[in-house]
Design a protein around this motif. Structure first.
Motif, mmCIF file in Angstrom:
data_model
loop_
_atom_site.group_PDB
_atom_site.id
_atom_site.type_symbol
_atom_site.label_atom_id
_atom_site.label_comp_id
_atom_site.label_asym_id
_atom_site.label_seq_id
_atom_site.Cartn_x
_atom_site.Cartn_y
_atom_site.Cartn_z
ATOM 1 N N ASP A 680 13.241 24.408 -9.564
ATOM 2 C CA ASP A 680 13.117 23.191 -9.777
ATOM 3 C C ASP A 680 14.007 22.915 -11.008
ATOM 4 N N SER A 681 15.256 22.331 -10.870
ATOM 5 C CA SER A 681 16.053 22.067 -12.077
ATOM 6 C C SER A 681 15.717 21.305 -12.967
ATOM 7 N N SER A 682 14.710 20.235 -12.617
ATOM 8 C CA SER A 682 14.173 19.423 -13.572
ATOM 9 C C SER A 682 13.108 20.267 -14.643
ATOM 10 N N LEU A 683 13.054 21.535 -14.347
ATOM 11 C CA LEU A 683 11.829 21.886 -15.271
ATOM 12 C C LEU A 683 12.944 23.150 -16.092
ATOM 13 N N LEU A 684 14.204 23.102 -16.165
ATOM 14 C CA LEU A 684 14.907 23.756 -16.986
ATOM 15 C C LEU A 684 14.823 23.534 -18.471
ATOM 16 N N SER A 685 14.403 22.266 -18.794
ATOM 17 C CA SER A 685 14.306 22.115 -20.261
ATOM 18 C C SER A 685 13.167 22.881 -20.684
ATOM 19 N N LEU A 686 12.050 23.029 -19.984
ATOM 20 C CA LEU A 686 11.001 23.849 -20.253
ATOM 21 C C LEU A 686 11.220 25.138 -20.303
ATOM 22 N N GLU A 687 11.980 25.613 -19.431
ATOM 23 C CA GLU A 687 12.295 27.098 -19.402
ATOM 24 C C GLU A 687 13.161 27.543 -20.630
ATOM 25 N N VAL A 688 14.336 26.732 -20.948
ATOM 26 C CA VAL A 688 15.070 26.944 -21.891
ATOM 27 C C VAL A 688 14.396 27.176 -23.323
ATOM 28 N N SER A 689 13.459 25.829 -23.669
ATOM 29 C CA SER A 689 12.763 26.045 -24.769
ATOM 30 C C SER A 689 11.851 27.272 -24.836
ATOM 31 N N GLY A 690 11.399 27.838 -23.945
ATOM 32 C CA GLY A 690 10.607 29.102 -24.032
ATOM 33 C C GLY A 690 11.492 30.197 -24.310
ATOM 34 N N LEU A 691 12.880 30.316 -23.661
ATOM 35 C CA LEU A 691 13.856 31.286 -23.926
ATOM 36 C C LEU A 691 14.253 31.081 -25.537
ATOM 37 N N VAL A 692 14.285 29.627 -26.015
ATOM 38 C CA VAL A 692 14.807 29.628 -27.451
ATOM 39 C C VAL A 692 13.583 29.946 -28.383
ATOM 40 N N ASN A 694 11.523 32.721 -28.020
ATOM 41 C CA ASN A 694 11.543 34.033 -27.985
ATOM 42 C C ASN A 694 12.941 34.781 -28.582
ATOM 43 N N TYR A 695 13.810 34.000 -28.432
ATOM 44 C CA TYR A 695 15.545 34.352 -28.769
ATOM 45 C C TYR A 695 16.076 33.328 -29.496
ATOM 46 N N PRO A 696 15.581 33.051 -30.791
ATOM 47 C CA PRO A 696 16.237 31.758 -31.615
ATOM 48 C C PRO A 696 17.822 31.870 -32.064
ATOM 49 N N ASP A 697 18.265 33.167 -31.679
ATOM 50 C CA ASP A 697 19.734 33.305 -31.893
ATOM 51 C C ASP A 697 20.506 32.888 -30.675
ATOM 52 N N ILE A 698 19.957 32.405 -29.559
ATOM 53 C CA ILE A 698 20.669 32.018 -28.510
ATOM 54 C C ILE A 698 21.539 30.543 -28.696
ATOM 55 N N SER A 699 22.637 30.441 -28.211
ATOM 56 C CA SER A 699 23.421 29.312 -28.451
ATOM 57 C C SER A 699 23.416 28.338 -27.329
ATOM 58 N N ASP A 700 24.367 27.032 -27.434
ATOM 59 C CA ASP A 700 24.394 26.278 -26.497
ATOM 60 C C ASP A 700 25.539 26.835 -25.405
ATOM 61 N N GLU A 701 26.434 27.698 -26.003
ATOM 62 C CA GLU A 701 27.454 28.219 -25.006
ATOM 63 C C GLU A 701 26.679 29.316 -24.205
ATOM 64 N N HIS A 702 25.942 30.119 -24.668
ATOM 65 C CA HIS A 702 25.199 31.148 -23.759
ATOM 66 C C HIS A 702 24.411 30.276 -22.889
ATOM 67 N N VAL A 721 19.274 19.332 -21.160
ATOM 68 C CA VAL A 721 18.768 20.965 -21.590
ATOM 69 C C VAL A 721 19.643 21.007 -22.819
ATOM 70 N N LEU A 722 20.855 20.713 -23.174
ATOM 71 C CA LEU A 722 21.650 21.145 -24.301
ATOM 72 C C LEU A 722 21.212 20.180 -25.503
ATOM 73 N N GLU A 723 20.757 18.944 -25.321
ATOM 74 C CA GLU A 723 20.066 18.217 -26.446
ATOM 75 C C GLU A 723 18.873 18.723 -26.852
ATOM 76 N N MET A 724 18.087 19.020 -25.953
ATOM 77 C CA MET A 724 16.730 19.730 -26.161
ATOM 78 C C MET A 724 16.955 20.920 -27.036
ATOM 79 N N LEU A 725 17.884 21.863 -26.510
ATOM 80 C CA LEU A 725 18.370 23.141 -27.095
ATOM 81 C C LEU A 725 18.719 22.583 -28.766
ATOM 82 N N GLU A 726 19.358 21.874 -29.026
ATOM 83 C CA GLU A 726 20.041 21.377 -30.370
ATOM 84 C C GLU A 726 18.815 20.931 -31.176
ATOM 85 N N GLN A 727 17.713 20.314 -30.576
ATOM 86 C CA GLN A 727 16.503 19.702 -31.285
ATOM 87 C C GLN A 727 15.670 20.866 -31.635
#
Length: 760
Positions: A680-692, A694-702, A721-727
């Motif tokens: 479910d691609s709508s859950l990507l924001s939640l998945e990416v937030s968990g990734l960030v 655990n790995y705070p050095d991940i960037s929007d390019e990655h 997703v990228l907006e959530m990543l920035e925040q």
């Protein structure tokens, strides 16, 4: 009336103060009257007021008349005394004129007495010559006898005769002085006749100083001669004192007085003492300096023993001869050591001087010898060498040690580097850890110099420790540069035969150097550590880590270089369909870690952590460089399955090797696979937030590359997703091991850019 007014005006002009006083009195009276008679009923008492004021005025006038009368009587008495004094002065003047006239009349009579005075002077000279005629004729004979006594060193007898002749001469000169013929031809005749006495005095004094200069030897062999010299000196001191005392009374000072032989006695022993402390650098080079100082130690101690046990008995107590010799030896030795310090000394010579100053001089073998205690107080003599000179000498010693250490360590490093390119395998201990003799050689150099400095004192110890840490730091930087150059050999063909083994040896050597650093740091922990030692400790810890980690990184780079062909299989069909990639990768890693097991702990654990981290980084980098785009959920399922399997095998491999953090590091691959697998691609924001998280050095390019690999992410979802990543971006914790920050993502090719073409 006109006459009275004129008199008043004349009086007022002559006595202006009187006029002023009268005006003041009238004003005061008017003021008083106006105050009294302000009311009409007061006028009835006018008669009473007039009577009271009349009485007061009469009383004042009577007192004034009495005072004026007393003053006039005193003026009359004074005028009478002045008249009497004037009469006395006139009488004295007349008497002085009479005396002057009387003196003028008798001047001619006094002039005739000059001839009588000349006759009296001649008579005194002739009577003096007649009185001393026997002594005068015997002078040449006594001079010869005295000279013979001096040559035979019969000092007391010679001095007795010399005093006798000096007494004759001085008596004659004194008679001439009394006759008023001083500095005349007669005096010159006397001095010329007694000239032999002056030469005898010089000969006797010379003999005295010869005896005094050899006093330390004579008091052991012939103390009587030395005692005779002291008695002569004391006789002359008493004569000097008597002569000076009588000079104020008779205004006569015999020639050659005062002789001050006691003062010269101390000057002579000072010169004879200073003669022992003379040496040239060429005569005391190398071991000669130690022998020279040892000879000085024996000579000074023996001299003071002789003075205490023998010479003290030969000298008067007020000479304080033992303390005098102690001060002279201390002063001369201090000056001699200053000369030695100014020489161009080598390291061993500087240590000899420092040890001698610090320990030998104040030891029971020298100034604190039981035979000298408590008569010789070394503390009262002051420092042998000033603190500034001692500091300069210690700095000179530290610099000499620095030069020697730098040269030795450079030669040891050159020998070590030459072994890296040899055909021989490095040595290993009984536990299988590779090592070389380099740490033992360098550590022995440092420990020996620090132990030597400890024998001198804490101050020098701290200086040498700081210097040793600084030189070891420089050496470690040179070692790191040599390791870097050695690392470049891996790309050459052929590379050194035992490239890996010598890198392992270097890493183990750095571990051994860390122990040397700890030992050096402990040497300055006995007291408060200086700022220089603290700074040097921090710097050298960094140098050890850099050299050691450089060797570790070259070992891991060698492993990664061999893994490169295997990483090229990522995201290929063979990779998706089989497990040869991860099996071959694990085989290479296992092979290399069989080498890494020859590294001592804790660096072996560091190698496991760093090796797995770099493998994970390289794995994810290759994944992002491939630009794979999944077309459907089935392909995403395959990619997820392959990534999860690879992560599991890597985790199991490193866990078997003993790495506890294996799961934490390989979870990066698992997290990436979970992001790709998500249905479910709508859950990507939640998945990416968990990734960030655990790995705070991940960037929007990655994240963008990972979303591209999925192949099903719309622009709206990507933007969310990228907006959530920035925040939700945050700073990594201090102990965080970076992964994504070491992965560079290539910039995307923009649609409007022209494709690059190769020029023909």
């Amino acid at each position: 009336m006109s006459t009275e007014a004129a008199n008043n005006d004349k009086r007022d002009s002559a006595w202006p103060e009187l006029e002023k006083a009268e005006k003041l009195a009238r004003g005061a009276a008017l003021k008083w009257a106006s105050g009294i008679f302000y009311r009409p009923d007061q006028l009835e008492r006018l008669g009473q007021y007039r009577k009271r004021e009349t009485q007061r005025t009469s009383s004042v006038q009577s007192r004034l008349k009495s005072a004026v009368q007393s003053y006039l009587e005193g003026v009359g008495t004074g005028l009478g005394q002045l008249r009497a004094s004037l009469d006395d002065i006139r009488a004295v003047g007349r008497t002085m004129v009479e005396v002057q006239e009387e003196c003028q009349n008798k001047v001619n009579g006094f002039e005739s007495l000059g001839q009588l005075s000349s006759l009296v002077s001649d008579h005194v000279q002739l009577s003096t010559a007649v009185h001393h005629l026997h002594q005068v004729f015997s002078v040449p004979e006594v001079v010869a006898e005295t000279r013979q006594l001096i040559e035979e060193r019969r000092l007391l007898e010679a001095h007795t005769k010399l005093m006798e002749m000096e007494c004759w001469r001085d008596d004659i000169l004194y008679q001439l002085h009394r006759a008023g013929k001083q500095s005349t031809e007669g005096e010159q005749v006397v001095l010329s006749y007694f000239s032999g006495v002056g030469q005898l005095n010089e000969d006797l004094v010379k003999e005295l100083w010869d005896v005094v200069s050899c006093g330390l030897t004579l008091v052991k062999q012939d103390p009587a001669l030395f005692v005779s010299a002291i008695r002569v000196i004391e006789r002359e001191e008493k004569i000097d004192q008597v002569t000076l005392d009588s000079q104020s009374q008779h205004k006569f000072l015999p020639p050659g007085r005062p002789k001050k032989l006691r003062h010269m006695f101390f000057k002579v022993i000072e010169q004879s003492t200073a003669a022992q402390f003379r040496a040239r650098h060429t005569d005391t080079k190398g071991p000669g300096l130690a022998n020279h100082l040892a000879a000085l130690q024996n000579n000074v101690l023996n001299d003071l023993k002789v003075v205490k046990h023998l010479m003290v008995q030969c000298c008067p107590p007020h000479y304080d001869i033992l303390q005098t010799y102690a001060v002279l030896h201390h002063t001369c030795l201090s000056g001699h050591l200053q000369d030695i310090i100014s020489w161009d000394l080598e390291k061993g010579e500087i240590y000899t001087v420092l040890n001698w100053i610090r320990h030998v001089y104040h030891s029971p073998e020298m100034m604190d010898h039981p035979d000298l205690f408590p008569d010789v107080d070394v503390a009262s003599l002051g420092p042998l060498v000033s603190q500034d000179a001692l500091e300069q000498l210690q700095n000179k010693y530290v610099n000499a040690v620095r030069v020697a250490l730098s040269d030795w360590m450079q030669k040891a490093l050159e020998a070590e580097v030459s072994d890296w390119y040899s055909e021989g395998e490095p040595e290993s201990d009984h536990e299988g850890y590779y090592h070389s003799s380099l740490p033992a050689i360098v550590t022995q150099m440092l420990e020996e110099n620090v132990q030597v400095a400890i024998m001198i004192g804490d101050r020098l110890r701290d200086q040498v420790v700081v210097m040793a840490l600084q030189e070891l730091e420089t050496f470690l930087y040179r070692l790191r540069e040599a390791v870097i150059c050695f690392g470049k050999e891996r790309s050459k063909d052929p590379q050194p035969k035992y490239y890996l083994l010598y890198l392992l040896t270097t890493v183990n050597n750095c571990i051994a150097f860390r122990k040397s650093v700890q030992w050096l740091q402990q040497q300055s922990d006995g007291g408060s550590r200086s700022d220089g030692c603290t700074k040097a400790s921090h710097s050298i810890d960094t140098a050890v880590d850099r050299a050691m980690k450089k060797g570790c990184r070259l070992l891991i780079d060698k492993m990664l270089l061999e893994l490169q062909p295997h990483f090229l299989q990522l995201l290929t069909g063979s990779w998706l369909s089989g497990c040869e990639f991860i099996d071959s990768t694990c085989t290479v890693i296992d092979t290399y870690y069989s080498y890494f097991s020859h590294i001592r702990e804790p660096i072996f654990q560091f190698m496991l952590v760093e090796g797995l981290r770099l493998v994970v980084i390289e794995y994810i980098r290759r994944l992002m460089l491939k630009k794979l785009i999944c077309k459907n959920g089935g392909e995403r399922e395959k990619v997820w399955h392959r990534l999860s399997r690879d992560a599991t095998q890597l985790r199991e491999l490193f866990s078997n090797l003993g790495l506890e953090e294996a799961e934490q590091l390989t979870n990066a691959i698992s997290s990436v696979s979970e992001l790709i697998k998500l249905k479910d691609s709508s859950l990507l924001s939640l998945e990416v937030s968990g990734l960030v998280a655990n790995y705070p050095d991940i960037s929007d390019e990655h994240v963008s590359v990972l979303l591209d690999i999925r192949g099903d992410v719309s622009k709206e979802v990507r933007g969310t997703v990228l907006e959530m990543l920035e925040q939700s971006s945050q700073m990594p914790p201090e102990d965080y091991q970076p992964i994504f920050s070491d992965i560079l993502v290539p910039a995307p090719v923009l649609p409007f850019c022209l494709h690059t073409v190769k020029c023909g």
